[in-house]
Design an enzyme around this catalytic site. Structure first.
Site, PDB file in Angstrom:
ATOM      1  N   ARG A   1       0.840  -1.181   0.000  1.00 27.37           N
ATOM      2  CA  ARG A   1       0.000   0.000   0.000  1.00 27.37           C
ATOM      3  C   ARG A   1       0.882   1.240   0.000  1.00 27.37           C
ATOM      4  O   ARG A   1       2.093   1.151   0.194  1.00 27.37           O
ATOM      5  CB  ARG A   1      -0.915  -0.004   1.220  1.00 27.37           C
ATOM      6  CG  ARG A   1      -2.003  -1.081   1.148  1.00 27.37           C
ATOM      7  CD  ARG A   1      -2.948  -1.004   2.343  1.00 27.37           C
ATOM      8  NE  ARG A   1      -3.546   0.317   2.430  1.00 27.37           N
ATOM      9  CZ  ARG A   1      -3.471   1.102   3.504  1.00 27.37           C
ATOM     10  NH1 ARG A   1      -2.820   0.715   4.579  1.00 27.37           N
ATOM     11  NH2 ARG A   1      -4.059   2.288   3.519  1.00 27.37           N
TER      12      ARG A   1
ATOM     13  N   SER B   1       0.856   3.945   2.044  1.00 28.41           N
ATOM     14  CA  SER B   1       1.080   4.701   3.274  1.00 28.41           C
ATOM     15  C   SER B   1       2.569   4.698   3.633  1.00 28.41           C
ATOM     16  O   SER B   1       3.336   3.842   3.190  1.00 28.41           O
ATOM     17  CB  SER B   1       0.275   4.098   4.432  1.00 28.41           C
ATOM     18  OG  SER B   1       0.798   2.838   4.789  1.00 28.41           O
TER      19      SER B   1
ATOM     20  N   LYS C   1      -0.261  -9.152  11.890  1.00 29.81           N
ATOM     21  CA  LYS C   1      -1.446  -9.214  12.747  1.00 29.81           C
ATOM     22  C   LYS C   1      -2.729  -8.923  11.975  1.00 29.81           C
ATOM     23  O   LYS C   1      -3.824  -9.196  12.461  1.00 29.81           O
ATOM     24  CB  LYS C   1      -1.317  -8.251  13.932  1.00 29.81           C
ATOM     25  CG  LYS C   1      -1.397  -6.778  13.592  1.00 29.81           C
ATOM     26  CD  LYS C   1      -1.380  -5.932  14.853  1.00 29.81           C
ATOM     27  CE  LYS C   1      -1.523  -4.454  14.528  1.00 29.81           C
ATOM     28  NZ  LYS C   1      -1.584  -3.624  15.739  1.00 29.81           N
ATOM     29  N   ASP C   2      -2.620  -8.369  10.758  1.00 27.56           N
ATOM     30  CA  ASP C   2      -3.803  -8.053   9.967  1.00 27.56           C
ATOM     31  C   ASP C   2      -4.287  -9.222   9.113  1.00 27.56           C
ATOM     32  O   ASP C   2      -5.361  -9.143   8.518  1.00 27.56           O
ATOM     33  CB  ASP C   2      -3.523  -6.861   9.046  1.00 27.56           C
ATOM     34  CG  ASP C   2      -3.203  -5.588   9.823  1.00 27.56           C
ATOM     35  OD1 ASP C   2      -3.640  -5.493  10.984  1.00 27.56           O
ATOM     36  OD2 ASP C   2      -2.528  -4.709   9.272  1.00 27.56           O
TER      37      ASP C   2
ATOM     38  N   THR D   1      -7.476   5.196  20.824  1.00 23.70           N
ATOM     39  CA  THR D   1      -6.893   3.924  20.410  1.00 23.70           C
ATOM     40  C   THR D   1      -7.757   3.312  19.332  1.00 23.70           C
ATOM     41  O   THR D   1      -8.964   3.539  19.284  1.00 23.70           O
ATOM     42  CB  THR D   1      -6.752   2.936  21.576  1.00 23.70           C
ATOM     43  OG1 THR D   1      -6.271   1.674  21.063  1.00 23.70           O
ATOM     44  CG2 THR D   1      -8.079   2.692  22.261  1.00 23.70           C
TER      45      THR D   1
ATOM     46  N   ARG E   1      -8.816  -4.358  22.054  1.00 25.27           N
ATOM     47  CA  ARG E   1      -7.869  -4.978  22.986  1.00 25.27           C
ATOM     48  C   ARG E   1      -7.239  -3.920  23.874  1.00 25.27           C
ATOM     49  O   ARG E   1      -7.149  -4.072  25.101  1.00 25.27           O
ATOM     50  CB  ARG E   1      -6.786  -5.715  22.190  1.00 25.27           C
ATOM     51  CG  ARG E   1      -5.594  -6.185  23.033  1.00 25.27           C
ATOM     52  CD  ARG E   1      -4.473  -6.697  22.143  1.00 25.27           C
ATOM     53  NE  ARG E   1      -4.002  -5.672  21.222  1.00 25.27           N
ATOM     54  CZ  ARG E   1      -3.143  -4.718  21.534  1.00 25.27           C
ATOM     55  NH1 ARG E   1      -2.654  -4.646  22.760  1.00 25.27           N
ATOM     56  NH2 ARG E   1      -2.744  -3.840  20.638  1.00 25.27           N
ATOM     57  N   ARG E   2      -6.780  -2.842  23.258  1.00 22.36           N
ATOM     58  CA  ARG E   2      -6.167  -1.761  24.044  1.00 22.36           C
ATOM     59  C   ARG E   2      -7.214  -1.077  24.924  1.00 22.36           C
ATOM     60  O   ARG E   2      -6.958  -0.778  26.090  1.00 22.36           O
ATOM     61  CB  ARG E   2      -5.517  -0.738  23.113  1.00 22.36           C
ATOM     62  CG  ARG E   2      -4.334  -1.276  22.325  1.00 22.36           C
ATOM     63  CD  ARG E   2      -3.682  -0.173  21.507  1.00 22.36           C
ATOM     64  NE  ARG E   2      -2.628  -0.697  20.648  1.00 22.36           N
ATOM     65  CZ  ARG E   2      -2.596  -0.579  19.328  1.00 22.36           C
ATOM     66  NH1 ARG E   2      -3.573   0.060  18.696  1.00 22.36           N
ATOM     67  NH2 ARG E   2      -1.613  -1.089  18.625  1.00 22.36           N
TER      68      ARG E   2
ATOM     69  N   ARG F   1      -8.696   7.100  14.407  1.00 27.60           N
ATOM     70  CA  ARG F   1      -8.584   6.799  12.985  1.00 27.60           C
ATOM     71  C   ARG F   1      -7.379   7.539  12.408  1.00 27.60           C
ATOM     72  O   ARG F   1      -6.855   8.457  13.006  1.00 27.60           O
ATOM     73  CB  ARG F   1      -9.849   7.268  12.234  1.00 27.60           C
ATOM     74  CG  ARG F   1     -11.141   6.643  12.727  1.00 27.60           C
ATOM     75  CD  ARG F   1     -11.343   5.248  12.133  1.00 27.60           C
ATOM     76  NE  ARG F   1     -12.645   4.744  12.533  1.00 27.60           N
ATOM     77  CZ  ARG F   1     -12.838   3.907  13.533  1.00 27.60           C
ATOM     78  NH1 ARG F   1     -11.824   3.471  14.225  1.00 27.60           N
ATOM     79  NH2 ARG F   1     -14.054   3.498  13.841  1.00 27.60           N
ATOM     80  N   GLY F   2      -6.985   7.135  11.214  1.00 34.27           N
ATOM     81  CA  GLY F   2      -5.963   7.866  10.486  1.00 34.27           C
ATOM     82  C   GLY F   2      -4.611   7.200  10.509  1.00 34.27           C
ATOM     83  O   GLY F   2      -4.369   6.239  11.240  1.00 34.27           O
ATOM     84  N   ASN F   3      -3.705   7.715   9.676  1.00 32.49           N
ATOM     85  CA  ASN F   3      -2.357   7.171   9.636  1.00 32.49           C
ATOM     86  C   ASN F   3      -1.557   7.656  10.844  1.00 32.49           C
ATOM     87  O   ASN F   3      -2.081   8.364  11.712  1.00 32.49           O
ATOM     88  CB  ASN F   3      -1.666   7.528   8.312  1.00 32.49           C
ATOM     89  CG  ASN F   3      -1.521   9.031   8.111  1.00 32.49           C
ATOM     90  OD1 ASN F   3      -1.485   9.796   9.070  1.00 32.49           O
ATOM     91  ND2 ASN F   3      -1.457   9.457   6.866  1.00 32.49           N
TER      92      ASN F   3
ATOM     93  N   THR G   1      -1.441  11.479  11.400  1.00 32.69           N
ATOM     94  CA  THR G   1      -2.754  11.988  11.787  1.00 32.69           C
ATOM     95  C   THR G   1      -3.023  11.701  13.259  1.00 32.69           C
ATOM     96  O   THR G   1      -3.525  12.556  14.001  1.00 32.69           O
ATOM     97  CB  THR G   1      -3.858  11.353  10.931  1.00 32.69           C
ATOM     98  OG1 THR G   1      -3.632  11.699   9.564  1.00 32.69           O
ATOM     99  CG2 THR G   1      -5.236  11.834  11.344  1.00 32.69           C
ATOM    100  N   ARG G   2      -2.664  10.509  13.698  1.00 29.95           N
ATOM    101  CA  ARG G   2      -2.876  10.134  15.089  1.00 29.95           C
ATOM    102  C   ARG G   2      -2.020  10.980  16.034  1.00 29.95           C
ATOM    103  O   ARG G   2      -2.484  11.462  17.062  1.00 29.95           O
ATOM    104  CB  ARG G   2      -2.582   8.643  15.278  1.00 29.95           C
ATOM    105  CG  ARG G   2      -3.500   7.748  14.475  1.00 29.95           C
ATOM    106  CD  ARG G   2      -3.166   6.275  14.676  1.00 29.95           C
ATOM    107  NE  ARG G   2      -3.974   5.449  13.776  1.00 29.95           N
ATOM    108  CZ  ARG G   2      -4.321   4.199  14.019  1.00 29.95           C
ATOM    109  NH1 ARG G   2      -3.941   3.612  15.138  1.00 29.95           N
ATOM    110  NH2 ARG G   2      -5.036   3.514  13.159  1.00 29.95           N
TER     111      ARG G   2
ATOM    112  N   CYS H   1      -9.584 -10.477  14.575  1.00 29.44           N
ATOM    113  CA  CYS H   1      -8.617  -9.456  14.971  1.00 29.44           C
ATOM    114  C   CYS H   1      -9.280  -8.234  15.586  1.00 29.44           C
ATOM    115  O   CYS H   1      -8.597  -7.281  15.940  1.00 29.44           O
ATOM    116  CB  CYS H   1      -7.738  -9.066  13.792  1.00 29.44           C
ATOM    117  SG  CYS H   1      -8.634  -8.398  12.401  1.00 29.44           S
TER     118      CYS H   1
END
Length: 332
Positions: free
Chosen positions: A16, A18, A84-85, A128, A132-133, A150-152, A155-156, A243
């Site tokens: 991707r 990103s 993990k995805d 978050t 899980r978190r 949300r966001g990359n 952004t976070r 997940c």
């Protein structure tokens, strides 16, 4: 026929667009080049990249599925995933030929004014992306307001810098790979928050029929990381949890002494299941041989179930404001 992995026919690595995805795929490209192979990155656009809808609406697996579609179609030769995805069920069309050395799997806090978790006042707004978190943060009883994120990565981070949030919790691996470790105010220890199964690990995948490429990629594999990831994901699979479930797991290679006093390596696995409201967290641990990683994960999952994990997971909402997606699974 032109030989692959040459300047004329480089290996095409699907990724991707990103910053994090490009960085992760770039490490595999560079490793192949260092091994005498020629490789290039191919950016794959996904429906998730082109949609502003929440991840739970478009589907958690839309990003990894898009890479796999290109792999199956032959437009790319290699796909690099945040492990993990990936779904826990194997796809016989593909082989995960390498799991390179893992980044630090822990979660990280980025808070205003350099604060650590215990210094955040009650009522602080903490963002978050993962149930899980969220569940484990609530279980700490700090009175924090947990909000969806949300966001990359940038952004976070900006949400804290701009004062929209007091803190965020994010995978340390993503910050490390994108040279943003300086933003971290505290790295959270597993006793506070167990990471997601396979957090910090990459899955380097190719078509199963490409035996020569499987062999080439296998030189990038780290056996200790593979054993740890296999155990963690076996636990997740045995719990039949996706997940987005509030499940944490961490396996680590440790040294111990056998009956003859010799130093041997074993796999230490910790797992937890949490109520989404933080009212309860069930934890268990086990130690076993690296070669028995999958069995170790499944046995620990069954222990968690016996301790009541099934009831906790049944109480988790089918659709949540939170997802367990990595920063890869957000807009580039």
């Amino acid at each position: 026929m032109t030989r692959r992995g040459t300047p004329e026919e480089p290996w095409r690595i699907g990724t991707r667009g990103s910053v994090l995805a490009l960085t992760q795929a770039g490490t595999i490209r560079d490793a192949l080049i260092a091994d005498g192979q020629h490789a290039e990155l191919v950016i794959v656009k996904t429906a998730g990249d082109q949609s502003s809808d929440p991840v739970e609406k478009i589907g958690v697996g839309v990003f990894t599925a898009a890479l796999r579609e290109e792999l199956a179609a032959g437009t790319v030769d290699i796909a690099v995933h945040s492990y993990k995805d990936l779904p826990t069920a194997p796809d016989p069309r593909f082989t995960i030929a390498a799991i390179p050395v893992r980044e630090d799997s822990r979660d990280a806090l980025v808070a205003r004014d350099g604060m650590v978790l215990g210094e955040l006042p009650a009522g602080s707004r903490v963002g978050t992306s993962a149930p899980r978190r969220a569940a484990q943060l609530r279980a700490l009883g700090l009175g924090l307001e947990i909000l969806p994120l949300r966001g990359n990565i940038d952004t976070r981070l900006r949400k804290v810098a701009d004062g929209e949030l007091d803190a965020i919790v994010i995978a340390r691996a993503g910050l490390s790979r994108t040279d943003r470790l300086g933003s971290i105010t505290e790295t959270l220890e597993p006793v506070q928050m167990l990471p997601a199964p396979a957090q910090g690990a990459l899955a380097v995948e190719c078509r199963s029929e490409e035996g020569d490429l499987v062999t080439i990629l296998s030189t990038l594999d780290d056996p200790a990381t593979r054993a740890a990831v296999v155990a963690e994901r076996a636990l997740l699979a045995e719990l039949e949890a996706g997940c987005t479930a509030p499940i944490g797991a961490l396996a680590e290679v440790v040294e111990s002494l056998d009956d003859d006093g010799h130093v041997v390596e074993e796999l230490s696995l910790r797992g937890c299941a949490a109520a989404i409201d933080g009212s309860d967290v069930i934890r268990a641990s086990a130690v076993g041989a690296l070669a028995d990683a999958e069995r170790l994960g499944r046995e620990l999952a069954r222990e968690l179930l016996e301790l009541g994990a099934r009831d906790l997971l049944a109480g988790a909402p089918a659709v949540s404001d939170f997802t367990n997606s990595s920063p890869m699974e957000n807009q580039p």
